[in-house]
Enzyme design. Structure first.
Site, PDB file in Angstrom:
ATOM      1  N   CYS A 128       0.855  -1.182   0.000  1.00  0.00           N
ATOM      2  CA  CYS A 128       0.000   0.000   0.000  1.00  0.00           C
ATOM      3  C   CYS A 128       0.890   1.231   0.000  1.00  0.00           C
ATOM      4  O   CYS A 128       2.086   1.126   0.245  1.00  0.00           O
ATOM      5  CB  CYS A 128      -0.855   0.023   1.260  1.00  0.00           C
ATOM      6  SG  CYS A 128      -1.858  -1.444   1.452  1.00  0.00           S
ATOM      7  N   ARG A 173       1.758   1.468  -5.886  1.00  0.00           N
ATOM      8  CA  ARG A 173       1.893   0.523  -4.778  1.00  0.00           C
ATOM      9  C   ARG A 173       0.561  -0.142  -4.434  1.00  0.00           C
ATOM     10  O   ARG A 173       0.536  -1.097  -3.649  1.00  0.00           O
ATOM     11  CB  ARG A 173       2.434   1.229  -3.530  1.00  0.00           C
ATOM     12  CG  ARG A 173       3.815   1.838  -3.704  1.00  0.00           C
ATOM     13  CD  ARG A 173       4.207   2.606  -2.461  1.00  0.00           C
ATOM     14  NE  ARG A 173       4.274   1.738  -1.306  1.00  0.00           N
ATOM     15  CZ  ARG A 173       5.360   1.034  -0.958  1.00  0.00           C
ATOM     16  NH1 ARG A 173       6.447   1.125  -1.692  1.00  0.00           N
ATOM     17  NH2 ARG A 173       5.361   0.252   0.092  1.00  0.00           N
ATOM     18  N   TRP A 182      -3.889  -1.824  -1.232  1.00  0.00           N
ATOM     19  CA  TRP A 182      -3.800  -3.071  -1.988  1.00  0.00           C
ATOM     20  C   TRP A 182      -4.440  -4.137  -1.111  1.00  0.00           C
ATOM     21  O   TRP A 182      -3.852  -4.572  -0.135  1.00  0.00           O
ATOM     22  CB  TRP A 182      -2.339  -3.432  -2.230  1.00  0.00           C
ATOM     23  CG  TRP A 182      -2.239  -4.591  -3.131  1.00  0.00           C
ATOM     24  CD1 TRP A 182      -2.061  -5.886  -2.804  1.00  0.00           C
ATOM     25  CD2 TRP A 182      -2.366  -4.559  -4.530  1.00  0.00           C
ATOM     26  NE1 TRP A 182      -2.058  -6.653  -3.927  1.00  0.00           N
ATOM     27  CE2 TRP A 182      -2.242  -5.875  -4.981  1.00  0.00           C
ATOM     28  CE3 TRP A 182      -2.575  -3.543  -5.447  1.00  0.00           C
ATOM     29  CZ2 TRP A 182      -2.322  -6.193  -6.310  1.00  0.00           C
ATOM     30  CZ3 TRP A 182      -2.653  -3.857  -6.775  1.00  0.00           C
ATOM     31  CH2 TRP A 182      -2.526  -5.166  -7.187  1.00  0.00           C
ATOM     32  N   GLY A 228       1.500  -3.164   5.274  1.00  0.00           N
ATOM     33  CA  GLY A 228       2.091  -4.363   5.888  1.00  0.00           C
ATOM     34  C   GLY A 228       1.003  -5.345   6.272  1.00  0.00           C
ATOM     35  O   GLY A 228      -0.146  -5.214   5.847  1.00  0.00           O
ATOM     36  N   GLU A 275      11.367 -12.138 -20.975  1.00  0.00           N
ATOM     37  CA  GLU A 275      11.011 -10.776 -20.578  1.00  0.00           C
ATOM     38  C   GLU A 275       9.904 -10.200 -21.476  1.00  0.00           C
ATOM     39  O   GLU A 275       8.975  -9.557 -20.999  1.00  0.00           O
ATOM     40  CB  GLU A 275      12.251  -9.861 -20.604  1.00  0.00           C
ATOM     41  CG  GLU A 275      12.024  -8.410 -20.250  1.00  0.00           C
ATOM     42  CD  GLU A 275      11.410  -8.143 -18.884  1.00  0.00           C
ATOM     43  OE1 GLU A 275      10.935  -7.023 -18.652  1.00  0.00           O
ATOM     44  OE2 GLU A 275      11.343  -9.095 -18.070  1.00  0.00           O
ATOM     45  N   LYS A 284       6.335  -8.866 -20.109  1.00  0.00           N
ATOM     46  CA  LYS A 284       5.808  -7.522 -20.371  1.00  0.00           C
ATOM     47  C   LYS A 284       4.399  -7.605 -20.963  1.00  0.00           C
ATOM     48  O   LYS A 284       3.494  -6.905 -20.545  1.00  0.00           O
ATOM     49  CB  LYS A 284       6.743  -6.755 -21.324  1.00  0.00           C
ATOM     50  CG  LYS A 284       8.019  -6.258 -20.639  1.00  0.00           C
ATOM     51  CD  LYS A 284       7.790  -5.044 -19.823  1.00  0.00           C
ATOM     52  CE  LYS A 284       8.262  -5.024 -18.372  1.00  0.00           C
ATOM     53  NZ  LYS A 284       8.755  -6.095 -17.662  1.00  0.00           N
ATOM     54  N   GLU A 336       2.002  -8.760 -18.275  1.00  0.00           N
ATOM     55  CA  GLU A 336       1.786  -7.768 -17.200  1.00  0.00           C
ATOM     56  C   GLU A 336       0.757  -6.713 -17.592  1.00  0.00           C
ATOM     57  O   GLU A 336      -0.110  -6.349 -16.809  1.00  0.00           O
ATOM     58  CB  GLU A 336       3.099  -7.046 -16.887  1.00  0.00           C
ATOM     59  CG  GLU A 336       4.066  -7.767 -15.983  1.00  0.00           C
ATOM     60  CD  GLU A 336       5.347  -6.963 -15.775  1.00  0.00           C
ATOM     61  OE1 GLU A 336       5.693  -6.680 -14.628  1.00  0.00           O
ATOM     62  OE2 GLU A 336       5.999  -6.619 -16.776  1.00  0.00           O
ATOM     63  N   HIS A 396       9.333 -30.154 -27.887  1.00  0.00           N
ATOM     64  CA  HIS A 396       9.164 -31.084 -26.751  1.00  0.00           C
ATOM     65  C   HIS A 396       7.898 -30.757 -25.965  1.00  0.00           C
ATOM     66  O   HIS A 396       7.833 -30.992 -24.759  1.00  0.00           O
ATOM     67  CB  HIS A 396      10.396 -31.020 -25.843  1.00  0.00           C
ATOM     68  CG  HIS A 396      11.676 -31.321 -26.559  1.00  0.00           C
ATOM     69  ND1 HIS A 396      11.898 -32.484 -27.253  1.00  0.00           N
ATOM     70  CD2 HIS A 396      12.792 -30.555 -26.720  1.00  0.00           C
ATOM     71  CE1 HIS A 396      13.111 -32.450 -27.798  1.00  0.00           C
ATOM     72  NE2 HIS A 396      13.675 -31.300 -27.500  1.00  0.00           N
ATOM     73  N   LYS A 440       4.342  -2.194  -7.996  1.00  0.00           N
ATOM     74  CA  LYS A 440       5.726  -1.909  -8.361  1.00  0.00           C
ATOM     75  C   LYS A 440       6.731  -2.639  -7.474  1.00  0.00           C
ATOM     76  O   LYS A 440       7.722  -3.196  -7.944  1.00  0.00           O
ATOM     77  CB  LYS A 440       5.975  -0.407  -8.281  1.00  0.00           C
ATOM     78  CG  LYS A 440       7.316   0.030  -8.818  1.00  0.00           C
ATOM     79  CD  LYS A 440       7.350  -0.143 -10.312  1.00  0.00           C
ATOM     80  CE  LYS A 440       8.708  -0.066 -10.938  1.00  0.00           C
ATOM     81  NZ  LYS A 440       8.745  -0.700 -12.242  1.00  0.00           N
TER      82      LYS A 440
HETATM   83  C1  BG6 Z   1       7.379  -6.700  -9.229  1.00  0.00           C
HETATM   84  C2  BG6 Z   1       7.362  -5.625 -10.318  1.00  0.00           C
HETATM   85  O1  BG6 Z   1       6.503  -6.391  -8.245  1.00  0.00           O
HETATM   86  O2  BG6 Z   1       8.708  -6.834  -8.694  1.00  0.00           O
HETATM   87  C3  BG6 Z   1       8.307  -6.075 -11.414  1.00  0.00           C
HETATM   88  O3  BG6 Z   1       6.042  -5.490 -10.822  1.00  0.00           O
HETATM   89  C4  BG6 Z   1       9.716  -6.272 -10.830  1.00  0.00           C
HETATM   90  O4  BG6 Z   1       8.334  -5.103 -12.422  1.00  0.00           O
HETATM   91  C5  BG6 Z   1       9.706  -7.221  -9.638  1.00  0.00           C
HETATM   92  O5  BG6 Z   1      10.555  -6.771 -11.822  1.00  0.00           O
HETATM   93  C6  BG6 Z   1      11.056  -7.200  -8.909  1.00  0.00           C
HETATM   94  O6  BG6 Z   1      11.235  -5.913  -8.365  1.00  0.00           O
HETATM   95  P1  BG6 Z   1      12.681  -5.344  -7.935  1.00  0.00           P
HETATM   96  O7  BG6 Z   1      12.362  -3.986  -7.429  1.00  0.00           O
HETATM   97  O8  BG6 Z   1      13.187  -6.250  -6.832  1.00  0.00           O
HETATM   98  O9  BG6 Z   1      13.564  -5.336  -9.120  1.00  0.00           O
END
Ligand code: BG6
Length: 611
Positions: free
Chosen positions: A19, A44, A88, A115, A484, A488, A491, A507, A606
């Site tokens: 949060c 967040r 969150w 938390g 990756e 992306k 996500e 396979h 994030k």
């Molecule tokens: C996720 C993010 O929560 O944490 C991703 O959405 C990120 O984008 C992953 O790659 C790892 O985060 P960090 O800050 O440890 O690189």
């Protein structure tokens, strides 16, 4: 500077909590400042939010809406101190009653929390049996009631006593009717104080306060802060402690969208600068901050890299680069797996990749490494983050604040740091080293070329946005880019995408290939080229449409693939950089075609600050 005190992580299983919390005390009206700061923390958590402002009494407004909607619905709350929260949901679905702030029975004590309180059920039963009426389903609500229970005229003592009963993780801000102060505390969740003149700010993260100040104090584990508009008093275990004030180099513009529709597109376009700034610190500047040549011990026999999410994919490329240039075996570990499944800790040294420096899985793993006496080098983007204060050594990438949940510029900056670390090692052949450093300095221009040609990607994205299942395939140093690229797309566009080693399709995944399952093939001009062309023919034989990512000099690929995304020619060791940027744009424009909330995708955030 390992500091065991920084760690008292409780392992809390199965709960995700990120949060954003804020606080303000000063001479200005609190409401607009709280709302503005909250809007900067929505990465967040963004399923509900609320504020409490202290005027003649404490007024609380909260709902299961985004900050912008709360702003429109909110009446004018008069008061010069207040707290706020963007949530969150973990305990209790997103709803007005479960949104923060939470109050005690008297309505005089308001609390916002980031938390998990792991013993909240027991505390709740105890408080209810003592006559407290708790109205929400949240764990947080026990906090204001515990403070009320312990209150005997001294609010600081009551907060301390309440914290003494809590188990789990928390960053909290407490507002009390009639008290010209806010009280803050942190344990396992990040919390900062923004220092002003005649006013002070509290927040979970730096972007929330940059519009007002760049002077920041990072609270440490177990700190309790009592903040008035003119003073900041921090104690730990009842002893007064001094915390250093830091100046943040990031500007307020860095956390604004500028003319871009989304933070993600802005951050993708900031990558040439992120590369230059990250290289600038160590390679381009005459006085490098740290001699990277000293980082990787010259007698290193093996190495581990530890990370989560996109950082983990950067680690996989780091493995290729270090093994290719130094011949040192590298193990790349997912932090969450490392924490629960790894019995023996193999290596002599570990590189920890974490852009935020706050990911709980990573911090838990660092604790394990610390206890095992393993040297840790953290590569992070956030000065003052918990990881940077725990590691034996920290080097910073210079990507600037990354707001969009999907990591882009921090990924590319992490690659720049891994290239520099490897190339600075005395074990690398000097002639190869000079040639690759020269090409490294060209990368900002190469990436700019990809950005300048994004129109070709917009067309492919429109095509791709029609599908619900997609495979990304690659080989060698571009297999992590296939992973990756798929991450992306997953996500932000909500398309089910899988990254796969091209040689492994036969396979199993071949069974899923048909007209409705496009395959994005990353075709680099290296020793995997021929095999990739064969794989594309195999995929075409199963009727799957193929979008190929290939360099501008490739004259063959156009005859095999349905669509081709061209990237500039670079040495294969650097091909992940231009390929990653192209796939970031592909995911972005595909998500845009599908009308997805690109910067704040559902169910993600994030930085995940609790296990
Ligand atoms: C996720 C993010 O929560 O944490 C991703 O959405 C990120 O984008 C992953 O790659 C790892 O985060 P960090 O800050 O440890 O690189």
């Amino acid at each position: 500077m390992p500091n065991g005190e920084i760690f008292s992580l409780n392992l809390i299983y199965g709960y995700l909590v990120m949060c954003g919390i804020v606080g303000y005390i000063g001479n200005r009206q609190a409401q607009p400042i709280l709302l503005n700061s909250l809007s900067k923390l929505e990465y967040r958590g963004y399923d509900s939010c609320g504020v409490a402002v202290q005027g003649s009494a404490i007024e609380v407004y909260k709902d299961a809406v985004r900050v912008q909607e709360l702003k429109q619905a909110l009446p004018r709350l008069s008061g010069r101190l207040g707290i706020g929260h963007t949530r969150w949901a973990t305990h209790g679905e997103p709803s007005q009653i479960n949104a923060h702030p939470h109050l005690d029975c008297s309505g005089k004590i308001a609390v916002v929390h980031n938390g998990v309180i792991s013993n909240f059920q027991r505390l709740r039963q105890q408080l209810t049996s003592e006559g407290h009426s708790l109205v929400s389903e949240t764990d947080t609500e026990v906090i204001p009631h515990l403070i009320e229970k312990h209150y005997q005229g001294n609010i600081e003592k009551a907060v301390e006593a309440a914290l003494g009963e809590l188990e789990g993780s928390y960053a909290i801000v407490v507002l009390v009717a009639g008290e010209p102060k806010v009280i803050v505390a942190r344990k396992d969740c990040p919390l900062i104080i923004g220092v002003g003149d005649g006013e002070n700010f509290v927040a979970s993260d730096v972007p929330a306060i940059l519009d007002y100040t760049n002077r920041v104090i990072y609270l440490e584990e177990g700190d309790i802060g009592v903040i008035t508009k003119d003073s900041i008093k921090i104690t730990r275990g009842k002893i007064r402690v001094d915390r250093q004030e830091h100046r943040i180099s990031w500007s307020r513009e860095d956390v604004q969208k500028a003319s871009y529709e989304h933070f993600m597109l802005k951050e993708i376009h900031e990558q040439p600068k992120a590369i230059r700034d990250t290289l600038g610190e160590y390679v381009l500047s005459t006085e490098p901050l740290i001699d990277l040549g000293l980082i990787l011990d010259p007698n290193l026999e093996d190495l581990s890299i530890l990370a989560c999410g996109t950082s983990y994919h950067a680690g996989l490329i780091g493995k290729y680069v270090i093994e290719e240039l130094l011949g040192i075996p590298v193990r790349v570990e997912l932090a969450s797996e490392f924490n629960h499944c790894r019995r023996t800790i193999p290596s002599t040294a570990t590189i920890v990749l974490t852009q935020s420096g706050e990911t709980a899985d990573v911090l838990t793993a660092m604790k394990k490494l610390l206890e095992a006496g393993i040297r840790t080098l953290v590569i992070t983007n956030v000065p003052g983050s918990t990881a940077s204060r725990v590691a034996d050594q920290t080097v910073y990438i210079k990507a600037g604040p990354e707001v969009s949940v999907a990591a882009t510029k921090t990924f590319i900056a992490q690659l720049m740091m891994l290239y520099q670390l490897a190339l600075s090692h005395p074990g690398v052949n000097r002639r190869i080293c000079e040639r690759l450093f020269a090409e490294l300095r060209q990368l900002p221009a190469k990436v700019q070329q990809v950005l300048d040609n994004e129109h070709q990607i917009v067309d492919c994205a429109r095509y791709l946005s029609e599908y619900d299942d997609v495979f990304f395939i690659g080989r060698g140093i571009n297999l992590p880019i296939a992973l990756e690229g798929a991450l992306k797309l997953k996500e932000i566009s909500y398309i089910h995408a899988e990254g796969y080693a091209a040689g492994e399709l036969k396979h199993g995944p071949f069974a899923l290939l048909d007209r409705d399952t496009p395959v994005i093939a990353i075709v680099a001009h290296d020793n995997t080229y021929g095999a990739m062309l064969t794989n594309i023919k195999e995929v075409k034989a199963r009727k799957s449409p193929v979008i190929a990512l290939a360099d501008e000099a490739d004259e063959v690929i156009g005859q095999l693939a349905d669509l081709v995304i061209r990237v500039p020619c670079v040495s294969s060791i650097f091909s992940p950089v231009v390929n990653a940027v192209a796939l970031q744009l592909l995911a972005y424009y595909t998500a845009r075609c599908r009308g997805c909330p690109i910067d704040f995708p559902r169910n993600l955030a994030k930085s995940v600050t609790v296990e």
